[in-house]
Motif scaffolding. Structure first.
Motif, mmCIF file in Angstrom:
data_model
loop_
_atom_site.group_PDB
_atom_site.id
_atom_site.type_symbol
_atom_site.label_atom_id
_atom_site.label_comp_id
_atom_site.label_asym_id
_atom_site.label_seq_id
_atom_site.Cartn_x
_atom_site.Cartn_y
_atom_site.Cartn_z
ATOM 1 N N PRO A 177 3.221 14.684 -13.089
ATOM 2 C CA PRO A 177 2.266 14.703 -14.210
ATOM 3 C C PRO A 177 2.183 13.332 -14.873
ATOM 4 N N SER A 178 0.970 12.938 -15.199
ATOM 5 C CA SER A 178 0.756 11.621 -15.803
ATOM 6 C C SER A 178 1.075 11.658 -17.294
ATOM 7 N N SER A 179 1.435 10.518 -17.820
ATOM 8 C CA SER A 179 1.703 10.401 -19.248
ATOM 9 C C SER A 179 0.391 10.252 -19.998
ATOM 10 N N PRO A 180 0.302 10.803 -21.213
ATOM 11 C CA PRO A 180 -0.936 10.644 -21.993
ATOM 12 C C PRO A 180 -1.178 9.170 -22.308
ATOM 13 N N PRO A 181 -2.430 8.780 -22.512
ATOM 14 C CA PRO A 181 -2.707 7.398 -22.910
ATOM 15 C C PRO A 181 -2.091 7.100 -24.270
ATOM 16 N N GLN A 182 -1.719 5.858 -24.469
ATOM 17 C CA GLN A 182 -1.096 5.457 -25.739
ATOM 18 C C GLN A 182 -2.145 4.853 -26.675
ATOM 19 N N VAL A 212 0.242 20.144 -32.382
ATOM 20 C CA VAL A 212 -0.643 19.015 -32.693
ATOM 21 C C VAL A 212 0.185 17.770 -33.005
ATOM 22 N N ALA A 213 1.248 17.943 -33.780
ATOM 23 C CA ALA A 213 2.133 16.813 -34.079
ATOM 24 C C ALA A 213 2.709 16.226 -32.791
ATOM 25 N N ASP A 214 3.134 17.100 -31.870
ATOM 26 C CA ASP A 214 3.670 16.625 -30.596
ATOM 27 C C ASP A 214 2.618 15.870 -29.793
ATOM 28 N N ALA A 215 1.374 16.389 -29.782
ATOM 29 C CA ALA A 215 0.307 15.750 -29.011
ATOM 30 C C ALA A 215 -0.045 14.383 -29.581
ATOM 31 N N LEU A 216 -0.042 14.259 -30.903
ATOM 32 C CA LEU A 216 -0.294 12.962 -31.532
ATOM 33 C C LEU A 216 0.816 11.973 -31.187
ATOM 34 N N ALA A 217 2.055 12.430 -31.254
ATOM 35 C CA ALA A 217 3.177 11.554 -30.929
ATOM 36 C C ALA A 217 3.152 11.141 -29.465
ATOM 37 N N ALA A 218 2.741 12.067 -28.594
ATOM 38 C CA ALA A 218 2.681 11.761 -27.166
ATOM 39 C C ALA A 218 1.691 10.648 -26.867
ATOM 40 N N ARG A 266 11.763 17.071 -34.022
ATOM 41 C CA ARG A 266 11.249 15.986 -33.176
ATOM 42 C C ARG A 266 10.531 14.901 -33.971
ATOM 43 N N HIS A 267 10.166 15.190 -35.214
ATOM 44 C CA HIS A 267 9.438 14.245 -36.046
ATOM 45 C C HIS A 267 10.147 14.129 -37.394
ATOM 46 N N ALA A 268 9.696 13.184 -38.193
ATOM 47 C CA ALA A 268 10.146 13.169 -39.578
ATOM 48 C C ALA A 268 9.590 14.426 -40.238
ATOM 49 N N VAL A 304 -6.499 16.620 -30.070
ATOM 50 C CA VAL A 304 -6.105 15.228 -30.292
ATOM 51 C C VAL A 304 -6.996 14.282 -29.490
ATOM 52 N N SER A 305 -7.490 14.721 -28.343
ATOM 53 C CA SER A 305 -8.445 13.897 -27.585
ATOM 54 C C SER A 305 -9.721 13.680 -28.388
#
Length: 406
Positions: free
Chosen positions: A178-183, A219-225, A245-247, A394-395
């Protein structure tokens, strides 16, 4: 691997030739099924030269071998690129009026459709419904890219690049990692609320809702990814759900949430209000547990402040604000129409509307989101796990930020 590549009648059909070459050079055995309309853009000779096989164009050629069934049974993977609005409609309805749609009814392997069409066609309610139907059946439908379309048009509807289509398709069968999401959100700060607020009736009881916080955390995870620095404002979210996983800022009541969001939104580029807020609170709370008296209990309720509207009115320049609307239908309207009215009333850049009930939306169950803009117009929709719909949302956020910076 034996791959069937369907090509439909859109100007983006030329990109399918690049996709075909990529797949064959990677060692895959690819058979092309072009529709009659697609042959007006790219001829059969091109497909045959690049694939090394006869292009399968109609149900009558090779009828003795029942080709439409044989093709489907032998396939390990099916890709349709481009998939026009017409193809999506026919596939969703189960039509079998040409070799490609007939073959789609016979395959049991993974199927990936890569749509390409004008923005208005992609956002039309009929196309949105067809995509949702296909996804509910397990068909993998990519979201199109945003960008330059035919002529001077720009917007969502552009065929993803061949490399992206190939990777997404091969991921389905485990042929690539699986590919990593764009940064593309790196360097941006985001604050996301999740969970449900609680309003104390007494030290024991409260008014609340059924939100687990799972969608907001996703959503928080997707934004961080995608590279964002995320703060999660968690309203009664179990630690097992957010996982640290986040603050994380823990809050309980709507007043707590409003204060925490206002403080952190001031320094954020992206603000997502995914928490389910209690609309009312008791006018007065009891310091002691209320006892049974043999009669009923009457509570006077007052409205809580509208946190999302407050964030919109106090926004800073360039900030993207996303709201959530959990809706049910009633005698007056359906969930989407309620969502459209709320989008126009709230004024957030994006509003994610989801129909909720006892067996959907809340908790560890799949979700479906329809994303609207501030005018109540459709931006897109997604259905699947909470992680999948979060990634899609998030996209849309990333696309909006890209368009603003262009």
């Amino acid at each position: 691997m034996r791959i069937l590549l369907g090509v439909t009648g859109g100007i983006a059909a030329y990109k399918a030739a690049l996709l075909l070459r990529s797949l064959t050079e990677a060692g895959h055995d690819v058979h092309v099924i072009p529709t009659q309309a697609s042959l007006r853009f790219v001829g059969a000779a091109t497909w045959e030269a690049l694939s090394g096989h006869t292009a399968h164009t109609d149900v009558f050629t090779g009828a003795a071998g029942v080709e439409h069934v044989a093709l489907g049974r032998s396939a390990d993977l099916v890709i349709v690129a481009p998939a026009t609005a017409d193809l999506l409609a026919r596939a969703a309805s189960g039509a079998a009026d040409d070799l490609l749609t007939t073959t789609l009814l016979t395959v049991t392997c993974p199927v990936l459709l890569a749509p390409a069409m004008h923005t208005e066609m992609w956002l039309h309610p009929a196309t949105v419904a067809n995509v949702a139907t296909l996804r509910s059946r397990g068909v993998h439908v990519l979201d199109p890219d945003s960008g330059r379309l035919t002529g001077a048009d720009t917007g969502p509807g552009r065929l993803p690049e061949p490399e992206a289509i190939a990777r997404a398709a091969l991921e389905l069968v485990g042929a690539v990692e699986p590919s990593s999401p764009p940064q593309d959100l790196a360097g941006l700060r985001a604050v996301v609320s999740a969970g449900g607020t609680r309003e104390a009736i007494d030290p024991v009881r409260y008014l609340g809702n059924r939100s687990s916080g799972r969608q907001g955390v996703a959503v928080a995870d997707a934004l961080a990814a995608r590279g964002a620095q995320v703060t999660l404002v968690a309203a009664n979210v179990a630690p097992a759900v957010h996982g640290g996983r986040h603050a994380v800022v823990e809050v309980v009541s709507t007043a707590d949430l409003a204060e925490a969001m206002a403080t952190r939104a001031a320094a954020s580029d992206i603000v997502v209000m995914a928490a389910a807020v209690a609309d009312y609170r008791p006018a007065t709370g009891s310091e002691h547990k209320l006892k049974k008296t043999g009669g009923g209990l009457t509570l006077e309720l007052v409205e809580n402040p509208d946190i999302l509207a407050g964030l919109v009115s106090g926004r800073r320049a360039g900030q993207v604000i996303v709201g959530f609307a959990a809706e049910t239908g009633d005698a007056d309207s359906d969930p989407l129409e309620h969502g459209r009215a709320k989008a126009r009333r709230k004024g957030a850049d994006l509003l994610a509307v989801n129909a909720v009930g006892h067996d959907r939306g809340f908790g560890d169950v799949p979700n479906a989101l329809t994303v609207l803009d501030a005018a109540g117009d459709l931006v897109g929709s997604s259905e699947g796990s909470k992680e999948e719909v979060a990634a899609a949302l998030v996209s849309h956020v990333a696309d909006l930020i890209l368009r603003r910076s262009a």
